[in-house]
Scaffold this active site. Structure first.
Site, PDB file in Angstrom:
ATOM      1  NE  ARG A 239      -3.805   0.261   2.218  1.00 36.38           N
ATOM      2  CZ  ARG A 239      -4.563   0.732   3.222  1.00 36.38           C
ATOM      3  NH1 ARG A 239      -4.574   0.095   4.390  1.00 36.38           N
ATOM      4  NH2 ARG A 239      -5.273   1.825   3.064  1.00 36.38           N
TER       5      ARG A 239
ATOM      6  CB  CYS B 255      -1.678   3.531   9.852  1.00 35.19           C
ATOM      7  SG  CYS B 255      -3.022   4.104  10.928  1.00 35.19           S
TER       8      CYS B 255
END
Length: 276
Positions: A172, A231
Site C-alpha cells: 500500500r 497509517c
C-alpha cells in the site's frame, strides 16, 4: 510505566487489591462487529468498547476513523468504569491494533496508567466469562494533548524535517494496491515501516532491543529529530507509536492518516519504494 502487560501479570493484578478496569476492544478492519465475539467469551469483568462507534468520530473529511469528541469519549470511559486513578488494561483479539487505539486515546486524554495486554485474548489462558458486567461509574475527565498529535500539514512538514513512518503494509505504501482509499501511495518523504513487523508470530511485541534496532535502521536515532507515524486511518499507527515507546522513542500520531490525506486531490502522492 511500561505500556504493555503480560497475561500472567494481568491475571495477578486482577486478583489483587487494586484490579485494573478491563476493556475489550475486539475489532477487525473490514470484518464483523466485535460484540458477538465478546458475548461468546471475554476476560472476566471486561467491558466491550466499540472502536468504530466509540473510539472514533463519524467518517468524513477527517478520515475513516477521526478522533472522537473528547467529551463523548470521556462519557464512554466513565460508563466502562474508568476513573482517573484506576489502572486500565485494554485488549483485542490478538492483533493489537484496536487495543493500541484505545491505549493511545486514553494516554492522549491524560490517563497515566493504561496498558495493552500483550498478545491479546489469544495470550490469555484463564477462564472466560459470558456475563455482561455493570461497573460503577468512573470519574475520568479527558484532558487532550498529553501525547503529540499531527495534522496533515504538520505530517508533511515532518516528512521533510524529521522522520515520518508509514505503518501500512509495504504494497500500500508503494501504491501497488489500494483496497480502501481513493488513491495508493504515500506522503512524500515518509518511510515504510509496516506495523506487522513490530510483533512476532505469536502476536506479541518484539523485545525492546529488537524494536530499537528496527526503528534505528529506519532512521530513528539520535539525529532523527522528531518522529511521527501514520497509517490508513489512525488505528495501526497507534500500535506503531506504542512500539516506538517500547523502543525508547516518543512519536506523534497523524490521526487522519492516509484516509484523510488521500481524500484531498491537491495533496501530493509519492509511489514506489523510494520515500520521495
Amino acid at each position: 510505566m511500561k505500556p504493555i502487560i503480560t497475561a500472567s501479570e494481568c491475571a495477578s493484578e486482577s486478583a489483587g487489591p487494586r484490579p485494573p478496569v478491563l476493556l475489550d476492544i475486539r475489532w477487525q478492519l473490514g470484518g464483523p462487529h466485535g460484540r458477538p465475539d465478546y458475548e461468546a467469551g471475554h476476560l472476566p469483568g471486561a467491558v466491550f468498547v466499540d472502536l468504530d462507534a466509540e473510539l472514533a468520530g463519524p467518517a468524513g473529511k477527517g478520515g475513516r476513523h477521526p478522533l472522537p469528541d473528547p467529551e463523548e469519549f470521556g462519557a464512554v470511559m466513565r460508563r466502562a468504569g474508568v476513573s482517573r486513578d484506576t489502572p486500565v488494561v485494554v485488549y483485542d483479539g490478538g492483533q493489537g491494533w484496536a487495543a493500541a487505539r484505545a491505549w493511545w486515546l486514553l494516554r492522549w486524554t491524560g490517563h497515566l496508567d493504561v496498558r495493552v495486554l500483550d498478545g491479546g485474548l489469544a495470550a490469555w489462558s484463564g477462564e472466560l466469562s459470558t456475563g455482561t458486567p455493570t461497573p460503577a461509574e468512573g470519574d475520568f475527565r479527558p484532558e487532550p494533548g498529553a501525547l503529540p498529535l499531527l495534522d496533515a500539514d504538520a505530517a508533511a512538514a515532518l516528512a521533510r524535517s524529521g522522520l515520518l513512518l508509514d505503518a501500512r503494509a509495504a504494497e500500500r505504501y508503494r501504491g501497488d494496491v489500494e483496497p480502501i482509499d481513493r488513491v495508493g501511495g504515500h506522503i512524500p518523504g515518509a518511510v515504510s515501516a509496516p506495523t506487522a513487523e513490530n510483533v512476532g508470530e505469536d502476536g506479541r511485541f518484539l523485545p525492546a532491543e529488537r524494536l530499537a534496532a528496527r526503528f534505528g535502521g529506519l532512521g530513528a536515532d539520535g539525529d532523527a529529530g522528531a518522529i511521527g507515524v501514520y497509517c490508513g486511518s489512525g488505528v495501526s499507527g497507534a500500535h506503531e507509536v506504542l512500539a516506538l515507546e517500547l523502543a525508547g522513542h516518543r512519536a506523534a500520531l497523524y490521526a487522519g492518516s492516509w484516509s484523510e490525506w488521500s481524500s484531498d486531490a491537491s495533496r501530493p502522492v509519492a509511489t514506489g519504494p523510494d520515500p520521495q
